[in-house]
Design a protein around this motif. Structure first.
Motif, short mmCIF file in Angstrom:
data_model
loop_
_atom_site.label_atom_id
_atom_site.label_comp_id
_atom_site.label_asym_id
_atom_site.label_seq_id
_atom_site.Cartn_x
_atom_site.Cartn_y
_atom_site.Cartn_z
N VAL A 63 0.82 -0.89 -0.05
CA VAL A 63 -0.04 -0.22 -0.22
C VAL A 63 0.92 1.29 -0.17
O VAL A 63 0.40 2.75 -0.82
CB VAL A 63 -1.54 0.14 1.36
N ALA A 64 1.84 1.42 0.85
CA ALA A 64 2.33 2.20 0.44
C ALA A 64 3.33 2.48 -0.46
O ALA A 64 3.46 3.60 -1.38
CB ALA A 64 4.28 2.35 1.79
N GLY A 65 3.78 2.14 -1.22
CA GLY A 65 4.06 1.50 -3.20
C GLY A 65 2.79 2.60 -3.69
O GLY A 65 3.62 3.27 -5.12
N ILE A 66 1.79 1.63 -3.52
CA ILE A 66 0.95 1.88 -4.33
C ILE A 66 0.26 3.84 -3.48
O ILE A 66 0.82 4.52 -4.77
CB ILE A 66 -0.88 1.41 -4.09
N LEU A 67 0.20 3.86 -3.02
CA LEU A 67 0.53 5.75 -2.28
C LEU A 67 1.37 6.66 -3.00
O LEU A 67 1.23 8.29 -2.65
CB LEU A 67 0.08 5.75 -1.09
N SER A 68 2.92 5.92 -2.62
CA SER A 68 4.18 6.94 -3.06
C SER A 68 3.87 6.84 -4.13
O SER A 68 4.08 7.97 -4.75
CB SER A 68 5.79 6.16 -2.75
N LEU A 69 3.27 5.68 -5.59
CA LEU A 69 2.50 6.61 -7.12
C LEU A 69 2.01 7.35 -6.79
O LEU A 69 2.20 8.17 -7.53
CB LEU A 69 2.54 5.22 -7.91
N PHE A 70 1.06 7.31 -6.17
CA PHE A 70 0.13 8.85 -6.29
C PHE A 70 0.79 9.32 -5.86
O PHE A 70 0.16 10.79 -6.17
CB PHE A 70 -1.16 7.73 -4.95
N THR A 71 1.16 9.54 -4.98
CA THR A 71 1.82 11.26 -3.90
C THR A 71 2.71 11.96 -5.65
O THR A 71 2.75 13.37 -5.15
CB THR A 71 2.71 10.95 -2.80
N VAL A 72 3.28 11.13 -6.32
CA VAL A 72 4.32 11.72 -7.08
C VAL A 72 3.60 12.83 -8.11
O VAL A 72 4.25 13.98 -7.84
CB VAL A 72 4.58 10.54 -8.04
N GLY A 73 2.56 12.28 -8.69
CA GLY A 73 1.57 13.08 -8.90
C GLY A 73 0.41 14.46 -8.01
O GLY A 73 0.53 15.55 -9.25
N PHE A 74 0.79 13.85 -7.25
CA PHE A 74 -0.08 14.84 -6.28
C PHE A 74 0.35 15.78 -5.95
O PHE A 74 0.50 17.03 -5.60
CB PHE A 74 -0.66 13.84 -5.13
N VAL A 75 1.40 15.80 -5.59
CA VAL A 75 3.06 16.75 -5.44
C VAL A 75 2.51 17.56 -6.26
O VAL A 75 3.40 18.47 -6.31
CB VAL A 75 3.67 16.26 -4.02
N ALA A 76 2.97 17.18 -7.70
CA ALA A 76 3.52 17.80 -8.38
C ALA A 76 2.53 18.60 -8.83
O ALA A 76 2.89 19.86 -9.27
CB ALA A 76 3.61 16.31 -10.06
N MET A 77 1.33 18.20 -8.78
CA MET A 77 0.21 19.89 -8.87
C MET A 77 0.38 19.85 -7.76
O MET A 77 -0.64 21.44 -8.48
CB MET A 77 -1.02 18.36 -9.12
#
Length: 513
Positions: A63-77
């Motif tokens: 789950v940390a891996g999934i959310l880390s992927l999510f966070t990449v685009g999230f923080v880019a935005m």
């Protein structure tokens, strides 16, 4: 007589307090929302007991891996959008204003439910601790005491709440690490094993339930973006703080789940958890640590819940502030306290809703752990998962109109991968929602809550369509916060320059959403 510019209405009369929070304070809000000690003592023990799988540590890593992927685009935005509306604002930019308002109508009950549920856990835990000292107190008295403190802190300076969270979380993380080291240093059979990190169990049918419960343990980390307008150098602070919040929560949860299995032996952890449930950790370390440290753990468990209450109060009130400022909610929600800069109406409204619900549960005599904490937290967690899923799609849509100097990984690849993975987790959650609530397969709650979220989103869509037809000048600012006028017009697709004589007519004719 000059006509008022539609993108600068009187609603945007005040802003949140600026330059209040640095990276550490924002991280504390994010980690406090995730409430690691609460997850470790409650959720992880329950997962071992109910599901009976030894794959809990690797589930948190996955789950940390999934959310880390999510966070990449999230923080880019987040580097391009600074708005306390967070998910609502991002979805408005990426998928359109109509979808954004629907997301806001999902976010408000989701975060509100999660916070109110935590009052049930706090009241129950505090009542149990007081009973150990011979003081018999109803759970709702303890819950209302916490409610009163959270209500006061909610309208004070946000950096004051950040300092409170800092003290509580440093103590909480310290005790978690002490407990983990104690359990690992006393392994079953005298040998430390890493079999709990084997990915093989993730290929079994229980993977859906494991991932759903694990992802619920991270809910709250996204609260970092809600504080973007109050952060110092928000375009850097929020990005760093969000990554750190995910990593810290992942480290603490996966390490603790593994330490429990090491201490009991992987083959015995499920049976031991079923026997001791939420007392599992205290049972495992009780024979190796002084009683004072065990009792301190109970106390810090209580403060962990309180820290999460404070973090969710901040999240809900700032969502309401963003919606009030932009005209989606009444304008009173878009005003802040003249001295503290806190969102006054939003914080008070959430407190009123919470005290009404707590009073109803107290009068009904319902079990605060099952029907308040477990149910409300699960219901709220589903709403936040829906928002994450939609935000992944919004990131793709946002950068599809221009990468804005972001690389392909941040703009497209990571958001697309997180969207696919979150789609799988969301589907598993909806299918097995009755099991998460521990109700019968033919219970109305198996499908009622997902349908209600769909209904509230549709109400938001309808409200946005009404605003677009009746108040296009207000509709134009949805999700845009206090961004500069030219940025708003550019994002909306208006021609440059906008004809000054008829801004409303231009808004009617040129809107892409």
């Amino acid at each position: 007589m000059t006509q008022k510019d539609p993108v600068e209405p009187d609603i945007v009369a005040r802003a949140l307090a600026k330059n209040r929070l640095g990276v550490p304070s924002v991280v504390f809000f994010g980690v406090a929302g995730a409430a690691p000690l609460t997850v470790i003592i409650g959720a992880i023990s329950a997962t071992y007991a109910i599901i009976g799988s030894t794959a809990v540590p690797i589930a948190y890593v996955a789950v940390a891996g999934i959310l880390s992927l999510f966070t990449v685009g999230f923080v880019a935005m987040s580097r391009h959008i600074v708005n306390s509306g967070a998910f609502y604002s991002y979805i408005s930019h990426g998928l359109g204003r109509v979808v954004g308002v629907g997301a806001a109508f999902v976010a408000l009950p989701a975060y509100s439910a999660m916070q109110i549920g935590l009052f049930g856990l706090f009241g129950s835990a505090a009542s149990g601790i007081l009973a150990a000292f011979g003081v018999i107190t109803p759970w709702w008295v303890c819950a209302i005491a916490a409610w009163l403190i959270v209500t006061v802190l909610g309208v004070l300076w946000v950096d004051l709440s950040g300092k409170v969270l800092a003290v509580l979380l440093v103590a909480e993380i310290s005790i978690v690490l002490i407990y983990d080291l104690t359990m690992i240093s006393h392994p079953a059979g005298g040998q430390v094993t890493f079999t709990s990190f084997s990915p093989a169990p993730l290929l079994t049918p229980v993977v859906g339930s494991l991932l759903v419960i694990a992802i619920a343990g991270f809910v709250g980390f996204e609260a970092t973006v809600v504080l973007s307008e109050e952060a110092k150098d928000p375009k850097r602070t929020i990005a760093r703080a969000t990554h750190w919040a995910v990593l810290l929560a992942a480290l603490l949860c996966s390490l603790s789940a593994w330490a429990m299995a090491v201490n009991t032996g992987p083959e015995n952890i499920a049976a031991t958890a079923a026997e001791h449930q939420t007392d599992l950790v205290f049972f495992l370390i009780g024979a190796h640590l002084p009683a004072a440290l065990v009792n301190l753990g109970y106390l810090l468990f209580l403060t962990s819940v309180f820290a999460a209450l404070l973090a969710f109060q901040a999240a809900v009130s700032r969502y309401q502030f963003a919606l009030g400022r932009e005209g989606v909610l009444p304008a009173v929600f878009g005003r802040t306290h003249p001295r503290t800069g806190a969102p006054l109406a939003g914080s008070i409204t959430q407190s009123i809703i919470a005290i009404v619900v707590l009073s109803m549960y107290a009068v009904a005599g319902a079990d605060p752990l099952v029907y308040l904490f477990a149910w409300m937290s699960t219901i709220g967690g589903l709403g936040v998962l829906i928002l994450m899923w939609a935000t992944s799609a919004a990131v793709i849509g946002f950068f599809a109109r221009g990468r804005r100097r972001e690389n392909v990984w941040r703009a497209y690849v990571a958001p697309f991968m997180s969207f696919l993975l979150l789609s799988v987790v969301l589907t598993a959650t909806v299918i097995g929602f009755g099991e998460l609530l521990q109700v019968d397969g033919d219970s109305i709650f198996q499908w009622l809550i997902p349908v209600l979220y769909l209904g509230t989103a549709f109400v938001g869509f309808c409200w946005a369509w009404i605003m677009r037809a009746a108040r296009p000048e207000v509709y134009a600012q949805i999700g845009r916060g206090t961004e500069h006028k030219t940025s708003i017009l550019a994002d909306a697709g208006f021609p440059r320059p906008l004809h000054a004589a008829d801004p409303v007519g231009a808004a009617r004719s040129g809107y892409p959403y």
